[in-house]
Design a protein around this motif. Structure first.
Motif, PDB file in Angstrom:
ATOM      1  N   MET A  36       9.221  -7.998   2.907  1.00  0.00           N
ATOM      2  CA  MET A  36       8.289  -6.965   2.462  1.00  0.00           C
ATOM      3  C   MET A  36       8.947  -5.602   2.681  1.00  0.00           C
ATOM      4  O   MET A  36       9.652  -5.392   3.667  1.00  0.00           O
ATOM      5  CB  MET A  36       6.935  -7.058   3.199  1.00  0.00           C
ATOM      6  CG  MET A  36       6.978  -6.750   4.674  1.00  0.00           C
ATOM      7  SD  MET A  36       5.410  -7.144   5.553  1.00  0.00           S
ATOM      8  CE  MET A  36       4.174  -6.435   4.497  1.00  0.00           C
ATOM      9  N   ASN A  37       8.757  -4.713   1.727  1.00  0.00           N
ATOM     10  CA  ASN A  37       9.376  -3.388   1.857  1.00  0.00           C
ATOM     11  C   ASN A  37       8.464  -2.451   2.655  1.00  0.00           C
ATOM     12  O   ASN A  37       7.299  -2.782   2.936  1.00  0.00           O
ATOM     13  CB  ASN A  37       9.728  -2.816   0.475  1.00  0.00           C
ATOM     14  CG  ASN A  37       8.498  -2.490  -0.357  1.00  0.00           C
ATOM     15  OD1 ASN A  37       7.387  -2.879  -0.018  1.00  0.00           O
ATOM     16  ND2 ASN A  37       8.701  -1.790  -1.453  1.00  0.00           N
ATOM     17  N   PRO A  38       8.964  -1.271   3.059  1.00  0.00           N
ATOM     18  CA  PRO A  38       8.142  -0.357   3.862  1.00  0.00           C
ATOM     19  C   PRO A  38       6.830   0.042   3.207  1.00  0.00           C
ATOM     20  O   PRO A  38       5.818   0.248   3.895  1.00  0.00           O
ATOM     21  CB  PRO A  38       9.066   0.860   4.050  1.00  0.00           C
ATOM     22  CG  PRO A  38      10.442   0.288   3.983  1.00  0.00           C
ATOM     23  CD  PRO A  38      10.360  -0.812   2.968  1.00  0.00           C
ATOM     24  N   ALA A  39       6.818   0.155   1.877  1.00  0.00           N
ATOM     25  CA  ALA A  39       5.572   0.503   1.193  1.00  0.00           C
ATOM     26  C   ALA A  39       4.516  -0.584   1.412  1.00  0.00           C
ATOM     27  O   ALA A  39       3.325  -0.299   1.575  1.00  0.00           O
ATOM     28  CB  ALA A  39       5.824   0.711  -0.299  1.00  0.00           C
ATOM     29  N   ALA A  40       4.946  -1.857   1.434  1.00  0.00           N
ATOM     30  CA  ALA A  40       4.016  -2.959   1.691  1.00  0.00           C
ATOM     31  C   ALA A  40       3.554  -2.948   3.140  1.00  0.00           C
ATOM     32  O   ALA A  40       2.388  -3.242   3.436  1.00  0.00           O
ATOM     33  CB  ALA A  40       4.685  -4.286   1.355  1.00  0.00           C
ATOM     34  N   GLU A  41       4.459  -2.619   4.064  1.00  0.00           N
ATOM     35  CA  GLU A  41       4.069  -2.538   5.471  1.00  0.00           C
ATOM     36  C   GLU A  41       2.990  -1.476   5.669  1.00  0.00           C
ATOM     37  O   GLU A  41       2.024  -1.694   6.404  1.00  0.00           O
ATOM     38  CB  GLU A  41       5.293  -2.195   6.341  1.00  0.00           C
ATOM     39  CG  GLU A  41       6.321  -3.311   6.423  1.00  0.00           C
ATOM     40  CD  GLU A  41       7.495  -2.925   7.298  1.00  0.00           C
ATOM     41  OE1 GLU A  41       8.054  -3.812   7.962  1.00  0.00           O
ATOM     42  OE2 GLU A  41       7.866  -1.725   7.319  1.00  0.00           O
ATOM     43  N   MET A  42       3.164  -0.327   5.012  1.00  0.00           N
ATOM     44  CA  MET A  42       2.183   0.743   5.143  1.00  0.00           C
ATOM     45  C   MET A  42       0.858   0.350   4.509  1.00  0.00           C
ATOM     46  O   MET A  42      -0.219   0.578   5.077  1.00  0.00           O
ATOM     47  CB  MET A  42       2.713   2.018   4.495  1.00  0.00           C
ATOM     48  CG  MET A  42       1.790   3.223   4.650  1.00  0.00           C
ATOM     49  SD  MET A  42       2.453   4.717   3.887  1.00  0.00           S
ATOM     50  CE  MET A  42       2.245   4.305   2.146  1.00  0.00           C
ATOM     51  N   LEU A  57      -8.399  11.471  18.993  1.00  0.00           N
ATOM     52  CA  LEU A  57      -7.276  12.029  18.247  1.00  0.00           C
ATOM     53  C   LEU A  57      -6.249  10.920  18.046  1.00  0.00           C
ATOM     54  O   LEU A  57      -5.729  10.365  19.015  1.00  0.00           O
ATOM     55  CB  LEU A  57      -6.645  13.212  18.988  1.00  0.00           C
ATOM     56  CG  LEU A  57      -7.391  14.545  18.864  1.00  0.00           C
ATOM     57  CD1 LEU A  57      -8.615  14.573  19.768  1.00  0.00           C
ATOM     58  CD2 LEU A  57      -6.476  15.714  19.201  1.00  0.00           C
ATOM     59  N   ARG A  58      -5.983  10.609  16.784  1.00  0.00           N
ATOM     60  CA  ARG A  58      -5.093   9.486  16.449  1.00  0.00           C
ATOM     61  C   ARG A  58      -3.958   9.983  15.563  1.00  0.00           C
ATOM     62  O   ARG A  58      -4.192  10.708  14.594  1.00  0.00           O
ATOM     63  CB  ARG A  58      -5.878   8.389  15.737  1.00  0.00           C
ATOM     64  CG  ARG A  58      -5.037   7.209  15.255  1.00  0.00           C
ATOM     65  CD  ARG A  58      -5.899   6.211  14.512  1.00  0.00           C
ATOM     66  NE  ARG A  58      -6.931   5.656  15.372  1.00  0.00           N
ATOM     67  CZ  ARG A  58      -8.121   5.254  14.946  1.00  0.00           C
ATOM     68  NH1 ARG A  58      -8.450   5.392  13.674  1.00  0.00           N
ATOM     69  NH2 ARG A  58      -8.992   4.746  15.793  1.00  0.00           N
ATOM     70  N   THR A  59      -2.738   9.608  15.883  1.00  0.00           N
ATOM     71  CA  THR A  59      -1.587   9.979  15.055  1.00  0.00           C
ATOM     72  C   THR A  59      -0.867   8.729  14.563  1.00  0.00           C
ATOM     73  O   THR A  59      -0.746   7.753  15.294  1.00  0.00           O
ATOM     74  CB  THR A  59      -0.589  10.860  15.840  1.00  0.00           C
ATOM     75  OG1 THR A  59      -0.118  10.136  16.989  1.00  0.00           O
ATOM     76  CG2 THR A  59      -1.234  12.159  16.284  1.00  0.00           C
ATOM     77  N   ARG A  60      -0.402   8.797  13.331  1.00  0.00           N
ATOM     78  CA  ARG A  60       0.379   7.722  12.739  1.00  0.00           C
ATOM     79  C   ARG A  60       1.409   8.328  11.777  1.00  0.00           C
ATOM     80  O   ARG A  60       1.216   9.427  11.268  1.00  0.00           O
ATOM     81  CB  ARG A  60      -0.512   6.726  11.965  1.00  0.00           C
ATOM     82  CG  ARG A  60      -1.479   5.928  12.824  1.00  0.00           C
ATOM     83  CD  ARG A  60      -0.749   4.930  13.715  1.00  0.00           C
ATOM     84  NE  ARG A  60      -1.672   4.082  14.446  1.00  0.00           N
ATOM     85  CZ  ARG A  60      -2.177   4.365  15.650  1.00  0.00           C
ATOM     86  NH1 ARG A  60      -1.843   5.514  16.246  1.00  0.00           N
ATOM     87  NH2 ARG A  60      -3.005   3.529  16.241  1.00  0.00           N
ATOM     88  N   ALA A  61       2.473   7.586  11.542  1.00  0.00           N
ATOM     89  CA  ALA A  61       3.480   7.994  10.557  1.00  0.00           C
ATOM     90  C   ALA A  61       3.272   7.182   9.285  1.00  0.00           C
ATOM     91  O   ALA A  61       3.063   5.966   9.343  1.00  0.00           O
ATOM     92  CB  ALA A  61       4.887   7.778  11.104  1.00  0.00           C
ATOM     93  N   LEU A  62       3.314   7.848   8.140  1.00  0.00           N
ATOM     94  CA  LEU A  62       3.171   7.195   6.844  1.00  0.00           C
ATOM     95  C   LEU A  62       4.458   7.375   6.054  1.00  0.00           C
ATOM     96  O   LEU A  62       5.042   8.460   6.042  1.00  0.00           O
ATOM     97  CB  LEU A  62       2.000   7.797   6.056  1.00  0.00           C
ATOM     98  CG  LEU A  62       0.619   7.786   6.727  1.00  0.00           C
ATOM     99  CD1 LEU A  62      -0.400   8.453   5.818  1.00  0.00           C
ATOM    100  CD2 LEU A  62       0.197   6.360   7.056  1.00  0.00           C
ATOM    101  N   ARG A  63       4.887   6.320   5.390  1.00  0.00           N
ATOM    102  CA  ARG A  63       6.097   6.369   4.569  1.00  0.00           C
ATOM    103  C   ARG A  63       5.732   6.517   3.096  1.00  0.00           C
ATOM    104  O   ARG A  63       4.731   5.974   2.639  1.00  0.00           O
ATOM    105  CB  ARG A  63       6.937   5.095   4.752  1.00  0.00           C
ATOM    106  CG  ARG A  63       7.530   4.937   6.151  1.00  0.00           C
ATOM    107  CD  ARG A  63       8.314   3.628   6.228  1.00  0.00           C
ATOM    108  NE  ARG A  63       8.901   3.428   7.541  1.00  0.00           N
ATOM    109  CZ  ARG A  63      10.092   3.878   7.899  1.00  0.00           C
ATOM    110  NH1 ARG A  63      10.818   4.545   7.031  1.00  0.00           N
ATOM    111  NH2 ARG A  63      10.554   3.653   9.116  1.00  0.00           N
TER     112      ARG A  63
END
Length: 359
Positions: free
Chosen positions: A30-36, A268-274
């Motif tokens: 699975m590519n990073p877009a699918a993981e996100m 307060l929640r932080t996440r990284a999106l690709r």
């Protein structure tokens, strides 16, 4: 013949979510877009059945088995997928059988429909924001000019008054003119462009938390749900603190008006999106910062206009805080969204971790 590393790099940079299943419907890639999109790590779910990633209808699972056995491609529209974390996702997906290395494979491409709707909503919001900014600046110009004349005339009048006690009235005129001028300046937001420097987003959130804890004497519960892997962002520290503080303080005040602060909670929640799109620009990496509170929620009749100047859901509110916040986030090439219902209000800030987006 292109090298495998280059082909892998192409897949990793696609915005389309891509899955590769083996003949037994187990995940092989699975590519990073699918993981996100599916909110999972490819390494953790490697070789697991596709049903562990998401569930569709029983008929859809039969269609996947049929695609493997008979090499029959198909496309499904508006599929409602249930993810492993319980969230639901509406997507279109296409399934393509592939024969390689003497084995049968299925290539699945997922197209989230809600993401397309979100992008359309973002574009409309950004367009309205620009229109509002132009209107407010024009209105501010028309207000500040006569205010300056009124203030100057009051000062001249004060010099000509025969009695000192009469200056109380001219002082009121001058003070009110100054108050209106400051109000107009607040509506316009910060004049200067952000002074960008590298900073960790959690330095911002922790500073805001310390200010709120001081204001509430530690009574209000503040929860942190941080992603420590988020790299530093280019931002104006003071402006970003002000933007986030406006949101968190609004949440604190809304909670205080509906229940004792001891029963309140702000997360307060932080996440990284690709590969995330903001407006017309796609960024390789974006920081998502959520502020979630258990207050009464924003009235449904104003939730769509909450970022306009002078719009407030509280009787004592000025309606300027969120407008200023949106202006600051916009100057950072970011975006702010709001989703609210009684007992749960979420403000989401999207901040690019780069200043130049990829096309």
């Amino acid at each position: 013949m292109l090298p495998d590393r280059f082909l892998r790099q192409i897949l990793d940079n696609l915005t389309t979510a891509v899955l590769l299943l083996d003949g037994e419907l187990r995940l092989s890639f699975m590519n990073p877009a699918a993981e996100m999109l599916l909110a999972v790590s490819g390494q953790r779910v490697f070789q697991q059945p596709v049903s562990d990633l998401f569930t569709d209808t029983a008929a859809a699972l039969d269609s996947l088995h049929n695609a493997v056995e008979h090499a029959h491609p198909f496309t499904k529209r508006e599929a409602q997928l249930t993810l492993g974390n319980g969230q639901t996702l509406m997507v279109d997906y296409s399934v393509t059988p592939i024969m390689a290395a003497n084995r049968n494979w299925l290539l699945i491409e997922l197209y989230p429909r809600d993401r397309l709707l979100r992008i359309t909503k973002e574009e409309a919001q950004l367009s309205k924001q620009e229109v509002t900014k132009v209107l407010v600046r024009g209105l501010a110009h028309e207000i500040k000019n006569p205010l300056g004349g009124i203030r100057g005339a009051a000062q001249l009048l004060a010099r000509e008054l025969p009695e000192e006690s009469l200056k109380d009235y001219t002082d009121v005129i001058i003070e009110e003119a100054d108050r209106l001028r400051n109000l107009v300046d607040s509506m316009l937001g910060p004049y200067r462009p952000p002074a960008l420097r590298s900073i960790n987003i959690h330095e911002i959130t922790e500073r805001v938390c310390s200010l709120i804890e001081a204001e509430t004497q530690g009574v209000l519960k503040l929860k942190r749900d941080y992603d420590p892997s988020i790299p530093d962002i280019l931002a104006d520290r003071e402006q970003l603190i002000q933007a986030l503080l406006n949101i968190v303080r609004n949440a604190m005040q809304a909670i205080g008006e509906s229940r004792p602060l001891e029963q309140g909670c702000i997360t307060l929640r932080t996440r990284a999106l690709r590969q995330f799109t903001i407006g017309q620009t796609r960024y390789r990496l974006v920081c998502r910062l959520e502020v979630i509170d258990n207050g009464p929620g924003i009235p449904a009749d104003i939730v769509e206009s909450i970022f306009y100047p002078m719009v407030s859901g509280r009787a004592e509110g000025t309606g300027l805080g969120l407008s200023i916040t949106q202006n600051i986030i916009g100057q950072h090439q970011g975006l702010i969204e709001c989703d609210s219902e009684p007992g749960c209000t979420t403000f989401t800030l999207f901040l690019p971790l780069e200043q130049e987006g990829s096309d």
